[in-house]
Design an enzyme around this catalytic site. Sequence first.
Site, PDB file in Angstrom:
ATOM      1  N   CYS A   1       0.819  -1.208   0.000  1.00 57.64           N
ATOM      2  CA  CYS A   1       0.000   0.000   0.000  1.00 57.64           C
ATOM      3  C   CYS A   1       0.855   1.260   0.000  1.00 57.64           C
ATOM      4  O   CYS A   1       0.348   2.356  -0.291  1.00 57.64           O
ATOM      5  CB  CYS A   1      -0.952   0.007   1.187  1.00 57.64           C
ATOM      6  SG  CYS A   1      -0.150  -0.139   2.795  1.00 57.64           S
TER       7      CYS A   1
ATOM      8  N   HIS B   1      18.726  -0.818   0.954  1.00 55.96           N
ATOM      9  CA  HIS B   1      17.326  -0.408   0.883  1.00 55.96           C
ATOM     10  C   HIS B   1      16.400  -1.602   1.076  1.00 55.96           C
ATOM     11  O   HIS B   1      15.421  -1.515   1.838  1.00 55.96           O
ATOM     12  CB  HIS B   1      17.042   0.264  -0.466  1.00 55.96           C
ATOM     13  CG  HIS B   1      15.653   0.796  -0.591  1.00 55.96           C
ATOM     14  ND1 HIS B   1      15.286   2.056  -0.146  1.00 55.96           N
ATOM     15  CD2 HIS B   1      14.512   0.239  -1.079  1.00 55.96           C
ATOM     16  CE1 HIS B   1      14.002   2.242  -0.371  1.00 55.96           C
ATOM     17  NE2 HIS B   1      13.507   1.156  -0.937  1.00 55.96           N
TER      18      HIS B   1
ATOM     19  N   GLY C   1      -9.216  -9.212   3.913  1.00 56.16           N
ATOM     20  CA  GLY C   1      -7.791  -9.492   3.851  1.00 56.16           C
ATOM     21  C   GLY C   1      -7.122  -9.304   5.200  1.00 56.16           C
ATOM     22  O   GLY C   1      -7.782  -9.085   6.224  1.00 56.16           O
ATOM     23  N   GLU C   2      -5.797  -9.371   5.187  1.00 59.05           N
ATOM     24  CA  GLU C   2      -5.043  -9.287   6.433  1.00 59.05           C
ATOM     25  C   GLU C   2      -5.274  -7.968   7.157  1.00 59.05           C
ATOM     26  O   GLU C   2      -5.439  -7.932   8.379  1.00 59.05           O
ATOM     27  CB  GLU C   2      -3.549  -9.474   6.148  1.00 59.05           C
ATOM     28  CG  GLU C   2      -2.682  -9.623   7.389  1.00 59.05           C
ATOM     29  CD  GLU C   2      -3.010 -10.862   8.204  1.00 59.05           C
ATOM     30  OE1 GLU C   2      -2.758 -10.836   9.422  1.00 59.05           O
ATOM     31  OE2 GLU C   2      -3.514 -11.840   7.619  1.00 59.05           O
TER      32      GLU C   2
ATOM     33  N   PRO D   1       4.385  -5.310  11.013  1.00 62.04           N
ATOM     34  CA  PRO D   1       4.835  -6.666  10.680  1.00 62.04           C
ATOM     35  C   PRO D   1       4.441  -7.162   9.293  1.00 62.04           C
ATOM     36  O   PRO D   1       4.960  -8.169   8.832  1.00 62.04           O
ATOM     37  CB  PRO D   1       4.151  -7.519  11.756  1.00 62.04           C
ATOM     38  CG  PRO D   1       2.884  -6.770  12.070  1.00 62.04           C
ATOM     39  CD  PRO D   1       3.225  -5.311  11.923  1.00 62.04           C
TER      40      PRO D   1
END
Length: 304
Positions: free
Chosen positions: A50, A100, A192-193, A116
């Site tokens: 996201c 990175h 979703g999660e 997490p």
Amino acid sequence: MNIILVGLSHKTAPVELRELLVVPDSRMGEALNRLMAHEGIREGMLLQTCNRVEVYAVADHVEQGFSAIQEFFVDTHLSVSAEQLMPRLYCHAEDRAITHLFRVASSLDSLVVGEPQILRQVKDSFQDALTHNATGVILNKLVKKAISVAKRVRTETRIAENAVSVSYAAVELAKKVFSNLAARTVMLVGAGEMAKLAAQHLVNHGVHEVLLTTRDPIRATDMAARFNGVSIPFEDFRADMHRADIVLCSTGASHYLIGPEDVERAVRARWNQPIFLIDVSVPRNIDPDVRQVDNAFLFDIDDL
């Protein structure tokens, strides 16, 4: 052979641009094949969350590789121009690219530091690359090491001590608007999660009622049972939005699910009581024009 990275994130580009570069799961194989077709690209992985869209690759030459990935991004969506995209992209090679990736996998570069979910997203992106034969010896070794480093960061430092997430931030935002959630009804669109995490945070904060909807009625029913909520048929959720003080949307849809007309009807049915909408989906699932509706307050991922 050179390890390179080209991408953009919440630090360099708004969600309006990031969402245009997100590749649906159903087209991931096609996208990776298109990436690998560029001259000089030997291995590749596409990481999209996201908050970021990044390509990690192994290239014959650094500058040629940068140009190939930039072209790959420009070709991803017809409405994205090079002039619009180039100033937002960052390009790293060798040690900087490796560092990175380690920072990203360890959630040090996340919108919510310590969250997490990013480690699972890195693993999923790696699995996609493996499935479509886009990785080789170099990226395989690099990504596995990044995953190992991320696990050590989480276990050997205090970064996960007060573990938070985008879902947690969304619930905290809701608490700022409605100081007491115990009297409020929340509708979760998606299973979703992030939706599950949001449901857990809401229940922990004593929300009065949780309405849940997703395209899969079995998953919606299972989530409703888990969080003592009410399952709403997906085709009916817009008609039931007036029941919610807060609507939190988190799905994998590539288009808007909620438009201004839907929210206007909900506000009228609420006798103009305010309705609060949080869209943590990328691409966004709530039309930004909803902000023009009186007594409707919309926040997206960049507002958290």
